[in-house]
Design a protein around this motif. Structure first.
Motif, mmCIF file in Angstrom:
data_model
loop_
_atom_site.group_PDB
_atom_site.id
_atom_site.type_symbol
_atom_site.label_atom_id
_atom_site.label_comp_id
_atom_site.label_asym_id
_atom_site.label_seq_id
_atom_site.Cartn_x
_atom_site.Cartn_y
_atom_site.Cartn_z
ATOM 1 N N LEU A 1 -61.611 62.292 52.132
ATOM 2 C CA LEU A 1 -60.532 61.506 51.561
ATOM 3 C C LEU A 1 -59.458 62.298 50.834
ATOM 4 O O LEU A 1 -58.346 61.843 50.723
ATOM 5 C CB LEU A 1 -61.106 60.471 50.580
ATOM 6 C CG LEU A 1 -61.940 59.386 51.236
ATOM 7 C CD1 LEU A 1 -62.573 58.503 50.175
ATOM 8 C CD2 LEU A 1 -61.084 58.536 52.159
ATOM 9 N N PRO B 1 -56.432 64.608 50.306
ATOM 10 C CA PRO B 1 -55.410 65.034 51.256
ATOM 11 C C PRO B 1 -55.454 66.536 51.523
ATOM 12 O O PRO B 1 -55.793 67.321 50.661
ATOM 13 C CB PRO B 1 -54.108 64.636 50.550
ATOM 14 C CG PRO B 1 -54.517 63.574 49.576
ATOM 15 C CD PRO B 1 -55.896 63.944 49.153
ATOM 16 N N TRP C 1 -51.239 63.403 53.996
ATOM 17 C CA TRP C 1 -52.632 62.994 53.870
ATOM 18 C C TRP C 1 -53.392 63.319 55.146
ATOM 19 O O TRP C 1 -52.814 63.667 56.157
ATOM 20 C CB TRP C 1 -52.787 61.515 53.555
ATOM 21 C CG TRP C 1 -51.941 60.593 54.353
ATOM 22 C CD1 TRP C 1 -51.678 60.616 55.688
ATOM 23 C CD2 TRP C 1 -51.205 59.503 53.827
ATOM 24 N NE1 TRP C 1 -50.835 59.606 56.031
ATOM 25 C CE2 TRP C 1 -50.533 58.898 54.907
ATOM 26 C CE3 TRP C 1 -51.062 58.950 52.556
ATOM 27 C CZ2 TRP C 1 -49.729 57.791 54.755
ATOM 28 C CZ3 TRP C 1 -50.267 57.849 52.409
ATOM 29 C CH2 TRP C 1 -49.611 57.287 53.493
ATOM 30 N N THR D 1 -56.192 61.462 57.771
ATOM 31 C CA THR D 1 -56.733 60.147 58.066
ATOM 32 C C THR D 1 -58.252 60.196 58.073
ATOM 33 O O THR D 1 -58.881 61.247 58.109
ATOM 34 C CB THR D 1 -56.238 59.673 59.446
ATOM 35 O OG1 THR D 1 -56.747 60.569 60.424
ATOM 36 C CG2 THR D 1 -54.718 59.673 59.501
ATOM 37 N N ARG E 1 -50.813 51.771 57.441
ATOM 38 C CA ARG E 1 -51.395 53.067 57.101
ATOM 39 C C ARG E 1 -51.644 53.163 55.592
ATOM 40 O O ARG E 1 -52.660 53.700 55.130
ATOM 41 C CB ARG E 1 -50.430 54.173 57.546
ATOM 42 C CG ARG E 1 -51.018 55.565 57.568
ATOM 43 C CD ARG E 1 -49.986 56.506 58.149
ATOM 44 N NE ARG E 1 -50.432 57.879 58.145
ATOM 45 C CZ ARG E 1 -49.634 58.912 58.366
ATOM 46 N NH1 ARG E 1 -48.348 58.696 58.586
ATOM 47 N NH2 ARG E 1 -50.103 60.130 58.348
ATOM 48 N N ARG F 1 -54.757 51.091 54.790
ATOM 49 C CA ARG F 1 -55.993 51.755 55.218
ATOM 50 C C ARG F 1 -56.352 52.885 54.257
ATOM 51 O O ARG F 1 -57.503 53.028 53.845
ATOM 52 C CB ARG F 1 -55.823 52.287 56.641
ATOM 53 C CG ARG F 1 -57.085 52.948 57.193
ATOM 54 C CD ARG F 1 -56.951 53.293 58.659
ATOM 55 N NE ARG F 1 -55.944 54.310 58.913
ATOM 56 C CZ ARG F 1 -54.788 54.075 59.534
ATOM 57 N NH1 ARG F 1 -54.477 52.850 59.949
ATOM 58 N NH2 ARG F 1 -53.933 55.050 59.742
ATOM 59 N N ARG F 2 -55.337 53.670 53.873
ATOM 60 C CA ARG F 2 -55.584 54.791 52.963
ATOM 61 C C ARG F 2 -55.975 54.293 51.576
ATOM 62 O O ARG F 2 -56.860 54.865 50.928
ATOM 63 C CB ARG F 2 -54.322 55.648 52.885
ATOM 64 C CG ARG F 2 -54.479 56.913 52.068
ATOM 65 C CD ARG F 2 -55.522 57.818 52.669
ATOM 66 N NE ARG F 2 -55.574 59.096 51.984
ATOM 67 C CZ ARG F 2 -56.561 59.966 52.105
ATOM 68 N NH1 ARG F 2 -57.585 59.671 52.877
ATOM 69 N NH2 ARG F 2 -56.547 61.109 51.470
ATOM 70 N N GLU G 1 -59.630 53.327 51.616
ATOM 71 C CA GLU G 1 -60.515 54.492 51.644
ATOM 72 C C GLU G 1 -60.625 55.134 50.263
ATOM 73 O O GLU G 1 -61.724 55.440 49.782
ATOM 74 C CB GLU G 1 -59.992 55.522 52.659
ATOM 75 C CG GLU G 1 -60.093 55.084 54.102
ATOM 76 C CD GLU G 1 -59.394 56.057 55.043
ATOM 77 O OE1 GLU G 1 -58.597 56.892 54.552
ATOM 78 O OE2 GLU G 1 -59.643 55.992 56.254
ATOM 79 N N GLN H 1 -53.644 60.851 46.390
ATOM 80 C CA GLN H 1 -53.088 60.613 47.723
ATOM 81 C C GLN H 1 -51.839 61.445 47.975
ATOM 82 O O GLN H 1 -51.493 61.735 49.120
ATOM 83 C CB GLN H 1 -52.790 59.116 47.928
ATOM 84 C CG GLN H 1 -51.652 58.539 47.133
ATOM 85 C CD GLN H 1 -50.288 58.792 47.727
ATOM 86 O OE1 GLN H 1 -50.167 59.073 48.918
ATOM 87 N NE2 GLN H 1 -49.257 58.712 46.900
#
Length: 535
Positions: A8, A10, A16, A18, A147, A150-151, A154, A187
């Motif tokens: 997770l 970056p 970042w 995925t 996106r 989703r990030r 996570e 992030q």
């Protein structure tokens, strides 16, 4: 199962990585084992030398504690690192490259993010938008919300943050908002986090979650500067600890080389600071008796007596309930319970600020810019705000009377009368604070409540404000002083009421009122609370 930090965090050089493309740990890609190197950095403000030739190193993947009494220079130092302030001398390197001081955005671009006591969350925006503020991903020139979502999911799972992505940030708890600030840094690929009193507003459960997160960040190669008044957690979490005092970085050692007592000694310079000679309690007639003041979880059953002509100090760490107590007495917290006896007359706590003012109880608030002044107006109308009726003839303001009264107040406060026409916004912090005091002195109150009256002002203005406080107390006014600068409280108060976790834990007089005694009382309470898991 929770994703791993490697999955997770970056990738350096990319916005970042995925979930399907695991990111390497930051530690593997670091160019240097020293994340930040500071050489001979100094900074002066009018009337005060904030930093004096500071040398400091932060290693890659290290949690480095930074401690010191209020006014030691910690805030100025981290402002340098975050790009909010430029040093007068010296230089700073990040990953071996020199740091230039154009703006905070540049610091973030080289991997430094600061999480301050005063959070930068935008309340009206969603949690998702706050987490990606200034770094939203795009696809064909449009924001890629899928996106982002989703990030966010996570990172929230990895951090243990149970917050809906589209929840309004203003509805979240302080702990959740703080986690959003950390998520924003993670992030955005920040390799250095500066955490300023991150656990002050947190209970034991939230603290344990933050401790766990700090361990995960460290394991993934993030370097952390950790600032806290809780010396136990500093010693528990940090690899090394540096102590600042009076603008100097006086010592750096591995955490194992420090004890809580040795840290306190280094913070104080092994010099016990005692108060100026105090008047005997028997010489003060009772002016105000406060009984059983309680406000939610912030203040619990506080009682004390304030004598006529006495300066009563209230000492405690951030989150101790000092501000809430003053606001309750001043009628700014309608939910507060308790009673007052003012000049021998029994009364309930005032329900409104106006009720308190009528009783002669006034509050100079902690936030002078937003709560104490009308910044768009000139100094003179600000001085008259609390008593316009005193300079009015019928419904019309008497300009000559206004000018005469404003000039007299300005001279009492050491404020240049020639600047009464200057907009308050353009004045220094010291002159703004003088206006806040002058506004209430115009009402001639019986009791003056001062919340952090010297925060952010230079040494000369501090001396003038305390001269004013002593003159007022000599005239019989009762003053309650709250300050995070414990030396300030000890020096200027006749007695000191010590608070921790919303409760009164001591009332110190005479030779007992020392910085060391106050800190020992507070740390004893914090130790018990941690041991029992109390909020």
């Amino acid at each position: 199962m929770s994703p791993s930090p490697e999955r997770l965090v970056p990738r350096p050089g990319a916005q970042w990585a995925t979930a399907s493309e695991p990111a390497p740990t930051l530690r593997r890609d670091l160019k240097s084992t020293v994340a930040i190197r500071v050489r001979n950095v100094s900074k002066a403000f009018p009337g005060v030398q904030a930093l004096r030739g500071v040398n400091f190193e932060l290693f890659a993947g290290e949690v480095h504690g930074l401690v010191g009494a209020n006014g030691a220079g910690k805030s100025t130092f981290i402002r340098m690192l975050s790009g909010a302030s430029r040093p007068d001398t010296g230089d700073i390197e990040v990953q071996g490259s020199p740091l230039f001081f154009d703006n905070p955005r540049q610091q973030r671009s080289v991997g430094i993010a600061a999480i301050y006591q005063e959070l930068t969350i935008i309340p009206e925006m969603s949690a998702l938008s706050n987490a990606f503020l200034g770094a939203a991903p795009s696809r064909f020139f449009f924001t890629d919300r899928r996106r982002m979502e989703r990030r966010f999911a996570e990172l929230a799972e990895w951090m243990g943050l149970k917050v809906a992505a589209h929840a309004k940030a203003g509805t979240l708890s302080v702990a959740q908002q703080q986690m959003l600030e950390i998520m924003r840094a993670v992030q955005a690929d920040q390799s250095v986090l500066i955490m300023d009193e991150p656990t002050a507003p947190l209970g034991p459960y939230e603290r344990s979650r933050l401790y766990d997160l700090i361990g995960r960040l460290k394991a993934s190669g993030v370097s952390i500067i950790f600032i806290s008044h809780d010396l136990d957690e500093v010693l528990r979490l940090c690899d090394r600890v540096s102590v600042m005092r009076e603008g100097l970085l006086v010592a750096t050692k591995p955490a194992a080389g420090w004890s809580k007592d040795s840290l306190v000694g280094a913070m104080l310079g092994n010099v016990e600071i005692t108060a100026a000679p105090r008047r005997a309690r028997a010489g003060c007639d009772e002016l105000l008796r406060v009984s059983g003041v309680t406000l939610g979880d912030s203040v619990a059953d506080i009682s004390f007596i304030l004598g006529a002509g006495e300066v009563l100090g209230i000492a405690g760490l951030v989150g101790a309930g000092r501000t809430e107590l003053l606001r309750a007495i001043a009628g700014a917290e309608p939910g507060a319970r308790g009673a007052l006896r003012l000049a021998g007359v029994e009364r309930a706590l005032p329900w409104t600020v106006r009720d308190a003012i009528r009783l002669g109880v006034v509050l100079a608030p902690e936030d002078r810019k937003r709560q104490g002044l009308v910044l768009s107006r000139a100094a003179l109308p600000n001085l008259m705000l609390a008593d316009l009726g005193g300079v009015a003839v019928g419904l019309v303001i008497d300009r000559a009377a206004t000018r005469a009264r404003g000039t007299a107040l300005a001279r009492q406060l050491g404020f240049d009368p020639n600047r009464l026409g200057v907009e308050a916004l353009t004045l220094s912090g010291g002159n703004q604070q003088k206006l806040v005091l002058g506004k209430w002195l115009n009402r001639k109150p019986r009791v003056l409540l001062l919340d952090e009256p010297t925060r952010g002002i230079d040494l000369g203005a501090k001396q003038e404000i305390f001269q004013t406080i002593r003159r007022l107390s000599a005239e019989g006014m009762g003053v309650i002083l709250v300050s995070s600068d414990l030396e300030e409280v000890v020096e200027h108060a006749d007695r000191v009421l010590v608070m921790a976790r919303g409760r009164q834990i001591g009332l110190l007089e005479g030779e007992d009122a020392t910085v060391e005694r106050i800190l020992n009382l507070i740390f004893a309470v914090e130790d018990r609370a941690i041991a029992t898991g109390a909020n």
